[in-house]
Design an enzyme around this catalytic site. Structure first.
Site, mmCIF file in Angstrom:
data_model
loop_
_atom_site.group_PDB
_atom_site.id
_atom_site.type_symbol
_atom_site.label_atom_id
_atom_site.label_comp_id
_atom_site.label_asym_id
_atom_site.label_seq_id
_atom_site.Cartn_x
_atom_site.Cartn_y
_atom_site.Cartn_z
ATOM 1 N N ARG A 160 16.826 -39.044 9.219
ATOM 2 C CA ARG A 160 16.601 -37.750 10.157
ATOM 3 C C ARG A 160 15.171 -37.246 9.578
ATOM 4 O O ARG A 160 14.630 -36.018 9.686
ATOM 5 C CB ARG A 160 17.175 -37.053 10.529
ATOM 6 C CG ARG A 160 18.334 -37.191 10.660
ATOM 7 C CD ARG A 160 18.682 -37.544 12.079
ATOM 8 N NE ARG A 160 19.722 -38.515 12.640
ATOM 9 C CZ ARG A 160 19.907 -39.519 12.749
ATOM 10 N NH1 ARG A 160 19.602 -40.661 12.227
ATOM 11 N NH2 ARG A 160 21.632 -40.087 13.293
ATOM 12 N N SER A 211 22.563 -32.076 16.913
ATOM 13 C CA SER A 211 23.318 -31.282 15.890
ATOM 14 C C SER A 211 22.219 -30.150 14.567
ATOM 15 O O SER A 211 20.901 -30.351 14.633
ATOM 16 C CB SER A 211 23.373 -32.888 14.287
ATOM 17 O OG SER A 211 23.663 -33.503 14.759
ATOM 18 N N GLU A 301 18.739 -29.361 11.657
ATOM 19 C CA GLU A 301 17.799 -30.587 11.616
ATOM 20 C C GLU A 301 17.209 -30.060 13.062
ATOM 21 O O GLU A 301 15.846 -30.300 13.228
ATOM 22 C CB GLU A 301 19.067 -31.377 12.523
ATOM 23 C CG GLU A 301 18.173 -32.855 12.823
ATOM 24 C CD GLU A 301 19.902 -34.081 12.917
ATOM 25 O OE1 GLU A 301 20.425 -33.967 12.122
ATOM 26 O OE2 GLU A 301 19.246 -34.927 13.651
HETATM 27 C C1 LIG Z 1 23.355 -32.816 23.020
HETATM 28 C C2 LIG Z 1 22.938 -34.108 22.029
HETATM 29 C C3 LIG Z 1 23.059 -35.124 21.654
HETATM 30 C C4 LIG Z 1 22.179 -35.949 20.672
HETATM 31 N N1 LIG Z 1 22.646 -36.642 19.463
HETATM 32 C C5 LIG Z 1 21.649 -37.261 19.042
HETATM 33 C C6 LIG Z 1 22.287 -37.964 18.051
HETATM 34 O O1 LIG Z 1 23.029 -39.014 18.301
HETATM 35 N N2 LIG Z 1 21.402 -39.011 17.091
HETATM 36 C C7 LIG Z 1 20.387 -38.002 16.619
HETATM 37 O O2 LIG Z 1 19.049 -38.566 16.218
HETATM 38 N N3 LIG Z 1 19.654 -36.822 17.076
HETATM 39 C C8 LIG Z 1 20.479 -36.863 18.642
HETATM 40 N N4 LIG Z 1 20.538 -35.447 19.456
HETATM 41 C C9 LIG Z 1 18.860 -34.708 19.311
HETATM 42 C C10 LIG Z 1 18.202 -35.138 19.865
HETATM 43 O O3 LIG Z 1 18.059 -36.023 20.758
HETATM 44 C C11 LIG Z 1 16.880 -36.066 19.183
HETATM 45 O O4 LIG Z 1 16.431 -35.228 17.682
HETATM 46 C C12 LIG Z 1 15.781 -36.303 19.970
HETATM 47 O O5 LIG Z 1 15.024 -37.502 19.371
HETATM 48 C C13 LIG Z 1 14.745 -35.365 20.097
HETATM 49 O O6 LIG Z 1 13.320 -35.506 21.155
HETATM 50 P P1 LIG Z 1 13.280 -34.866 21.978
HETATM 51 O O7 LIG Z 1 12.029 -35.496 22.344
HETATM 52 O O8 LIG Z 1 13.790 -33.936 23.210
HETATM 53 O O9 LIG Z 1 12.372 -33.906 21.193
HETATM 54 P P2 LIG Z 1 11.761 -32.366 20.951
HETATM 55 O O10 LIG Z 1 13.393 -31.589 20.547
HETATM 56 O O11 LIG Z 1 11.057 -32.449 22.264
HETATM 57 O O12 LIG Z 1 11.305 -32.056 20.159
HETATM 58 C C14 LIG Z 1 11.583 -32.128 18.524
HETATM 59 C C15 LIG Z 1 10.626 -32.112 17.065
HETATM 60 O O13 LIG Z 1 9.747 -33.070 17.600
HETATM 61 C C16 LIG Z 1 8.618 -32.692 17.509
HETATM 62 N N5 LIG Z 1 7.662 -34.225 18.973
HETATM 63 C C17 LIG Z 1 8.216 -33.835 19.901
HETATM 64 N N6 LIG Z 1 7.016 -35.093 21.054
HETATM 65 C C18 LIG Z 1 6.788 -35.109 19.126
HETATM 66 C C19 LIG Z 1 5.701 -36.554 19.384
HETATM 67 N N7 LIG Z 1 5.404 -36.779 20.937
HETATM 68 N N8 LIG Z 1 4.692 -36.471 18.403
HETATM 69 C C20 LIG Z 1 5.105 -34.902 17.536
HETATM 70 N N9 LIG Z 1 6.097 -34.069 17.584
HETATM 71 C C21 LIG Z 1 6.811 -34.714 18.555
HETATM 72 C C22 LIG Z 1 8.030 -31.396 18.423
HETATM 73 O O14 LIG Z 1 6.914 -30.798 18.139
HETATM 74 C C23 LIG Z 1 9.866 -30.772 17.466
HETATM 75 O O15 LIG Z 1 9.070 -30.827 16.366
HETATM 76 C C24 LIG Z 1 21.681 -34.950 20.557
HETATM 77 C C25 LIG Z 1 20.996 -33.598 21.274
HETATM 78 C C26 LIG Z 1 21.609 -33.596 21.702
HETATM 79 C C27 LIG Z 1 21.370 -32.089 22.990
#
Ligand SMILES: Cc1cc2nc3c(=O)[nH]c(=O)nc-3n(C[C@H](O)[C@H](O)[C@H](O)COP(=O)(O)OP(=O)(O)OC[C@H]3O[C@@H](n4cnc5c(N)ncnc54)[C@H](O)[C@@H]3O)c2cc1C
Length: 307
Positions: A160, A211, A301
């Site tokens: 992560r 998480s 996280e």
């Molecule tokens: C129900 C549920 C289940 C999940 N299961 C998992 C799992 O199995 N495995 C896992 O790893 N994660 C899991 N997650 C967490 C999440 O889905 C991941 O961390 C996901 O990759 C976050 O992506 P996002 O686009 O939603 O990021 P966001 O929540 O929009 O942003 C997260 C961070 O990334 C940064 N960011 C976003 N886009 C960019 C970009 N283009 N450039 C630079 N920085 C950026 C943001 O500034 C922020 O700091 C889960 C979440 C939920 C709600």
């Protein structure tokens, strides 16, 4: 490209929590992103880059700056390499690649959020991680305006973790992934199977930010206890934060409308009209109990914004 004022953040997150952003803009390409960065500079306000909003907790008092929502939705295929815009949903990417008979990455199906967010956090599930198929990413340095091509080594991926987590001045625009040739029907079936598995484990379609805490590195005694309890060895000295939270009696624990999950105590779920204050109270209780009972310091996280 329109910049909106007093924009509600709640709807932009899977947790359904958050106040208002002073400014909000949607970047569909690098040009939009540069204009938004210029706007933030002129207004002398901070900016925050948002993808799918599935790993953030926005404060109820909102964000006194500019939210830059990444919507870059490009998609291209060259043999077995797929180039995907940072704003494309991870599942959408997998499904579109499947239609071109490219797969081998179906363990990632169902992880919410965008490709950009997944690269930044080296998202992973069921033994697969972004870094397994990552080739390179095109990235904008927000301070210099320089476009940089990051290869695998430069990203410094770990559990992560990536270079980008320590360097929020870089914004990921698009990434290349090398997938494996297969057949659309087989890949589609694997994708659906993974999603069903996630549903069974109650980690799909819930109002949560995923998480909450990173799986911590613990001492040998706790690693052994984990092995005795679960029959699996911890990897890299890490045990699941959810296991520690269970031991500390946190599963089911509810503060207001925020509840630690029954099957996964490390997933905090918004079961009604939960707010960020309740999230922080539950987080603080969890950290204190795990520290006092097991001497382990939990770290978030999720990304906390506006606190
Ligand atoms: C129900 C549920 C289940 C999940 N299961 C998992 C799992 O199995 N495995 C896992 O790893 N994660 C899991 N997650 C967490 C999440 O889905 C991941 O961390 C996901 O990759 C976050 O992506 P996002 O686009 O939603 O990021 P966001 O929540 O929009 O942003 C997260 C961070 O990334 C940064 N960011 C976003 N886009 C960019 C970009 N283009 N450039 C630079 N920085 C950026 C943001 O500034 C922020 O700091 C889960 C979440 C939920 C709600």
């Amino acid at each position: 490209m329109e910049i909106k004022e007093n924009f509600s953040l709640k709807e932009l997150t899977t947790f359904d929590i958050g106040g208002q952003a002073r400014y909000y803009g949607h970047a569909m390409d690098c040009g939009d992103l540069k204009k938004l960065l210029q706007f933030a500079k002129e207004q002398n306000v901070a900016f925050f880059v948002l993808g799918g909003g599935s790993n953030v907790v926005f404060s109820d008092s909102g964000f006194d700056g500019l939210i830059i929502h990444i919507g870059i939705d490009t998609f291209g295929i060259d043999q077995d390499v797929v180039t995907v815009g940072a704003g494309v949903g991870l599942l959408d990417f997998l499904r579109r690649a499947a239609r071109a008979d490219l797969g081998g990455f179906s363990g990632m199906a169902g992880i919410p959020g965008s490709v950009g967010g997944a690269v930044r956090g080296n998202a992973g599930a069921f033994g697969q991680e972004i870094k397994d198929v990552f080739v390179s990413a095109r990235v904008l340095h927000t301070l210099t305006g320089e476009l940089v091509e990051f290869d695998l080594a430069m990203c410094d991926f770990g559990y992560r973790h990536s270079f980008f987590k320590e360097h929020s001045e870089y914004v990921i625009l698009e990434a290349k992934f090398a997938l494996t040739k297969s057949h659309e029907t087989e890949i589609a079936a694997e994708i659906e199977k993974t999603i069903s598995l996630r549903e069974e484990k109650h980690i799909q379609g819930i109002r949560s930010a995923g998480s909450f805490f990173i799986n911590p590195v613990v001492g040998e005694e706790l690693q052994e206890e984990f092995f005795r309890d679960k029959g699996v060895r911890s990897r890299g000295g890490r045990v699941p934060a959810g296991w520690l939270l269970d031991l500390a009696g946190l599963s089911h624990k509810r503060i207001g409308d925020i509840q630690a999950g029954e099957m996964h105590a490390n997933y905090f779920i918004n079961v009604g009209e939960g707010n960020s204050d309740q999230v922080m109270q539950l987080s603080s209780l969890a950290k204190t109990r795990v520290r006092d009972q097991y001497g382990v310091k939990l770290a978030e996280e999720v990304q906390l914004v506006g606190f």
